[in-house]
Design a protein around this motif. Structure first.
Motif, PDB file in Angstrom:
ATOM      1  N   ALA A  63       0.837  -1.205   0.000  1.00  0.00           N
ATOM      2  CA  ALA A  63       0.000   0.000   0.000  1.00  0.00           C
ATOM      3  C   ALA A  63       0.869   1.251   0.000  1.00  0.00           C
ATOM      4  O   ALA A  63       1.939   1.275   0.619  1.00  0.00           O
ATOM      5  CB  ALA A  63      -0.907   0.009   1.211  1.00  0.00           C
ATOM      6  N   ALA A  84       4.349   3.242  -3.277  1.00  0.00           N
ATOM      7  CA  ALA A  84       4.100   1.857  -2.902  1.00  0.00           C
ATOM      8  C   ALA A  84       5.314   1.001  -3.224  1.00  0.00           C
ATOM      9  O   ALA A  84       6.074   1.282  -4.162  1.00  0.00           O
ATOM     10  CB  ALA A  84       2.870   1.335  -3.644  1.00  0.00           C
ATOM     11  N   TYR A  94      -1.161   4.958 -10.245  1.00  0.00           N
ATOM     12  CA  TYR A  94      -1.909   5.104  -9.007  1.00  0.00           C
ATOM     13  C   TYR A  94      -3.355   5.463  -9.351  1.00  0.00           C
ATOM     14  O   TYR A  94      -3.596   6.291 -10.237  1.00  0.00           O
ATOM     15  CB  TYR A  94      -1.299   6.181  -8.105  1.00  0.00           C
ATOM     16  N   SER A 131      -9.239   8.175  -1.306  1.00  0.00           N
ATOM     17  CA  SER A 131      -8.783   6.791  -1.312  1.00  0.00           C
ATOM     18  C   SER A 131      -7.718   6.640  -2.394  1.00  0.00           C
ATOM     19  O   SER A 131      -7.887   7.142  -3.516  1.00  0.00           O
ATOM     20  CB  SER A 131      -9.950   5.844  -1.572  1.00  0.00           C
ATOM     21  N   SER A 133      -4.732   3.821  -4.189  1.00  0.00           N
ATOM     22  CA  SER A 133      -4.128   2.492  -4.312  1.00  0.00           C
ATOM     23  C   SER A 133      -3.202   2.486  -5.522  1.00  0.00           C
ATOM     24  O   SER A 133      -3.314   3.326  -6.422  1.00  0.00           O
ATOM     25  CB  SER A 133      -5.190   1.399  -4.451  1.00  0.00           C
ATOM     26  N   ARG A 135      -1.382   0.234  -8.785  1.00  0.00           N
ATOM     27  CA  ARG A 135      -1.600  -0.898  -9.693  1.00  0.00           C
ATOM     28  C   ARG A 135      -0.297  -1.198 -10.399  1.00  0.00           C
ATOM     29  O   ARG A 135       0.394  -0.287 -10.886  1.00  0.00           O
ATOM     30  CB  ARG A 135      -2.691  -0.572 -10.710  1.00  0.00           C
ATOM     31  N   TYR A 141      -3.755  -4.810  -7.905  1.00  0.00           N
ATOM     32  CA  TYR A 141      -3.891  -3.609  -7.081  1.00  0.00           C
ATOM     33  C   TYR A 141      -3.345  -3.839  -5.674  1.00  0.00           C
ATOM     34  O   TYR A 141      -3.432  -4.952  -5.128  1.00  0.00           O
ATOM     35  CB  TYR A 141      -5.359  -3.184  -6.984  1.00  0.00           C
ATOM     36  N   SER A 142      -2.840  -2.773  -5.105  1.00  0.00           N
ATOM     37  CA  SER A 142      -2.365  -2.798  -3.723  1.00  0.00           C
ATOM     38  C   SER A 142      -3.524  -2.576  -2.763  1.00  0.00           C
ATOM     39  O   SER A 142      -4.609  -2.139  -3.170  1.00  0.00           O
ATOM     40  CB  SER A 142      -1.337  -1.681  -3.511  1.00  0.00           C
ATOM     41  N   PRO A 143      -3.329  -2.830  -1.457  1.00  0.00           N
ATOM     42  CA  PRO A 143      -4.306  -2.341  -0.466  1.00  0.00           C
ATOM     43  C   PRO A 143      -4.396  -0.820  -0.542  1.00  0.00           C
ATOM     44  O   PRO A 143      -3.468  -0.143  -1.002  1.00  0.00           O
ATOM     45  CB  PRO A 143      -3.716  -2.812   0.870  1.00  0.00           C
ATOM     46  N   GLY A 144      -5.506  -0.272  -0.096  1.00  0.00           N
ATOM     47  CA  GLY A 144      -5.730   1.170  -0.221  1.00  0.00           C
ATOM     48  C   GLY A 144      -5.259   1.943   0.995  1.00  0.00           C
ATOM     49  O   GLY A 144      -5.130   1.411   2.093  1.00  0.00           O
TER      50      GLY A 144
END
Length: 370
Positions: A63, A84, A94, A131, A133, A135, A141-144
């Motif tokens: 994240a 990230a 992002y 929000s 995250s 990619r 995708y990563s955690p947010g």
């Protein structure tokens, strides 16, 4: 000649000149009185280098971290973050979204993989929920990461810092038709002057019910789901972040006991034409409760005696039969506290004249005007 004994690890041994490949020969005692036997031993083991860990294909990015607002103004907000950490693959872009609180209008942004900041448009005294995250190049995708920001009332005044949000929003004396909201006091660098109490439909409609100086307020409950939240406000007009919402399921007001004597409520009505053009006009109607008891659910009737016809209304439902117009509350504005008021507007047409209405009555009781 006596025979020679070989251990299993011996690779090669011959009588006379000895040839051994890949082993070390050592003498071992022979059986009985025979000559010494030769045995092979493996070479000493050597440590293998530890392999460098490699990400498993498909591992998601980490994240983004340290998501903060670096500048908050009345008309814009700038945020930044720490990139990230890639998983299996490089960061491609992002994905960021900005949601004005208590609305359903989301603004999405797609930024390059090397982005670490963004500035977006805003407006005064408003809360935004952000929000973010990452990619990667495989589309994983990563955690947010999330952030809440509230904009000030002014950029140039002596006080541009919003109050802290009230805490511990709760209810007491709750029933199917009402509840007493309570909360803990907020703090501010200058001083909190009041609290704004809002009703929320759970989707995108949010209405200010009252601004109070204390830490409690009674609200009425319409049938179905009712959500409420509170914000603190200071002398400069800055508002805090909102409390988490509190939810109730209402059944509507109690059915009054039938009586042969109609209930008379003390009220005062202000009627003002705010815009007028050939064949049409807009008017604002404000109903004041000047009695000692709150009005829980209201119906206001009045006569337009100059041939006017109401075409639309806001903050109220309406019907018109001949000259008589009847306006009724909506779920969120059904309560008029003692000493409080409620307002609604109408847009209407007119032909010969546009005289003000006559004979205002609130729930059957006559109201004063002027």
């Amino acid at each position: 000649m006596a025979g020679r004994r070989l251990v299993p690890a011996l690779l090669a041994a011959v009588v006379g000149p000895v040839a051994v490949f890949g082993s070390v020969l050592v003498a071992v005692p022979g059986a009985g009185t025979g000559p010494a036997a030769w045995a092979a031993q493996p070479p000493a083991a050597t440590a293998e280098p530890s392999p460098t860990p490699t990400p498993t294909p498909g591992d998601p990015p980490g994240a983004p971290t340290n998501l903060v607002a670096t500048e908050v103004r009345t008309d814009s907000v700038t945020i930044s973050w720490t990139p990230a950490t890639p998983g299996c693959c490089p960061i491609a872009e992002y994905h960021l979204s900005v949601l004005p609180a208590f609305s359903d209008v989301i603004t999405p942004y797609r930024l390059g993989g090397d982005a670490t900041s963004l500035t977006f448009r805003a407006w005064p005294t408003s809360e935004f929920r952000i929000s973010l995250s990452a990619r990667d190049t495989q589309g994983t995708y990563s955690p947010g990461a999330t952030l809440r920001v509230v904009t000030p009332a002014t950029d140039t005044g002596p006080d541009t810092t919003p109050p802290q949000a009230p805490t511990d929003l709760a209810a007491r004396d709750a029933s199917g038709w009402g509840a007493e909201l309570t909360w803990s006091a907020a703090t501010d660098d200058v001083g909190v002057t009041g609290y704004q109490v809002y009703w929320f439909d759970g989707w995108y409609t949010s209405r200010l019910l009252a601004t109070v100086t204390g830490t409690s307020h009674r609200v009425s409950l319409a049938p179905g789901r009712n959500l409420f939240y509170v914000r603190a406000v200071d002398a400069a007009g800055n508002v805090s972040l909102a409390t988490p919402t509190i939810s109730f399921t209402g059944t509507g007001p109690q059915t009054p006991t039938p009586s042969t004597t109609p209930v008379q409520r003390t009220c005062h009505v202000d009627y003002a034409v705010s815009a007028q053009w050939r064949g049409g006009f807009i008017a604002e109607v404000t109903v004041h409760n000047v009695g000692a008891a709150p009005v829980d659910g209201w119906t206001l009737a009045f006569d337009l005696t100059d041939g006017q016809r109401v075409r639309s209304a806001w903050n109220a439902r309406y019907t018109q039969s001949g000259a008589t117009v009847t306006a009724r509350d909506l779920r969120w504005n059904r309560l008029i506290p003692a000493g409080g008021s409620v307002s609604f507007g109408i847009m209407a047409s007119w032909t010969g004249g546009n005289a003000p209405p006559t004979g205002f009555t609130l729930n059957g009781g006559a109201c004063a005007t002027g």
